[in-house]
Motif scaffolding. Structure first.
Motif, PDB file in Angstrom:
ATOM      1  N   ARG A 129       0.935  -1.171  -0.024  1.00  0.00           N
ATOM      2  CA  ARG A 129      -0.087   0.014   0.027  1.00  0.00           C
ATOM      3  C   ARG A 129       0.959   1.170  -0.020  1.00  0.00           C
ATOM      4  O   ARG A 129       1.923   1.354   0.879  1.00  0.00           O
ATOM      5  CB  ARG A 129      -0.959   0.013   1.446  1.00  0.00           C
ATOM      6  N   PRO A 130       0.402   2.220  -1.085  1.00  0.00           N
ATOM      7  CA  PRO A 130       1.248   3.400  -0.860  1.00  0.00           C
ATOM      8  C   PRO A 130       1.284   4.452   0.315  1.00  0.00           C
ATOM      9  O   PRO A 130       0.264   4.150   1.134  1.00  0.00           O
ATOM     10  CB  PRO A 130       0.845   4.278  -1.936  1.00  0.00           C
ATOM     11  N   SER A 131       2.442   4.950   0.902  1.00  0.00           N
ATOM     12  CA  SER A 131       2.311   5.970   1.741  1.00  0.00           C
ATOM     13  C   SER A 131       2.183   7.197   1.285  1.00  0.00           C
ATOM     14  O   SER A 131       2.387   7.493  -0.005  1.00  0.00           O
ATOM     15  CB  SER A 131       3.570   5.634   2.562  1.00  0.00           C
ATOM     16  N   PRO A 132       2.169   8.403   2.110  1.00  0.00           N
ATOM     17  CA  PRO A 132       2.181   9.745   1.452  1.00  0.00           C
ATOM     18  C   PRO A 132       3.279   9.989   0.703  1.00  0.00           C
ATOM     19  O   PRO A 132       4.357   9.729   1.395  1.00  0.00           O
ATOM     20  CB  PRO A 132       1.675  10.765   2.753  1.00  0.00           C
ATOM     21  N   PRO A 133       3.326  10.424  -0.487  1.00  0.00           N
ATOM     22  CA  PRO A 133       4.394  10.619  -1.109  1.00  0.00           C
ATOM     23  C   PRO A 133       5.306  11.966  -0.639  1.00  0.00           C
ATOM     24  O   PRO A 133       4.711  12.760   0.118  1.00  0.00           O
ATOM     25  CB  PRO A 133       3.971  10.716  -2.452  1.00  0.00           C
ATOM     26  N   GLU A 134       6.528  12.169  -0.971  1.00  0.00           N
ATOM     27  CA  GLU A 134       7.223  13.395  -0.569  1.00  0.00           C
ATOM     28  C   GLU A 134       6.677  14.407  -1.723  1.00  0.00           C
ATOM     29  O   GLU A 134       6.218  14.109  -2.671  1.00  0.00           O
ATOM     30  CB  GLU A 134       8.603  12.950  -0.846  1.00  0.00           C
TER      31      GLU A 134
END
Length: 152
Positions: A129-134
């Motif tokens: 699952r993706p996390s918040p991107p930079e």
């Protein structure tokens, strides 16, 4: 008369040499270090191997003897970046296989130095699952550039 003939001959030689060197300069195109970074797969599960490849060319020539190829990998918004030196695999390709325990959005830079040039393409990939991107214009990347690349 001999003096005039000598001057005429010297001028003709200089003109010929100038014409030849201009033709050679026009035929030679500038060469650039090109790095094509690929990630397979770009979305993987935790624990699943991911293959990173940097295809390095200089003009039309495959670079098999780069001065240094280093992959810098980190999870989005993490302070620590892992840096891995990578050896030439085949046909100008530098390859690393790695798996990740933690899900999230990740980034990779391939730092390539060859032919007195440096190229460092960046890519994003996801594990589970993706996390918040930079934030692309945020301080994380600017800080890394200041510390890692000496730009002030």
């Amino acid at each position: 008369m001999k003096k005039l003939m000598f001057i005429w001959l010297a001028v003709m030689i200089i003109i010929s040499l100038a014409a030849c060197s201009n033709n050679n300069a026009a035929e030679e195109e500038p060469q650039f270090l090109d790095v094509k970074l690929s990630i397979k797969p770009e979305k993987a599960k935790a624990g699943e191997p991911v293959v990173f490849e940097a295809k390095v060319t200089y003009g039309e020539e495959e670079v098999t003897d780069a001065d240094e190829v280093k992959f810098e990998i980190w999870r989005a918004n993490a302070e620590e970046h892992e840096k891995v030196l990578v050896e030439h695999a085949e046909n100008g390709i530098y390859r690393l296989e790695k798996s990740f325990k933690e899900e999230g959005t990740y980034y990779i830079y391939s730092h390539v130095t060859a032919h007195r040039m440096h190229n460092m393409p960046k890519k994003e990939f996801v594990i589970g699952r993706p996390s918040p991107p930079e934030n692309e214009s945020g301080s994380q990347e600017e800080n890394m550039d200041d510390n890692e690349h000496g730009s002030h």
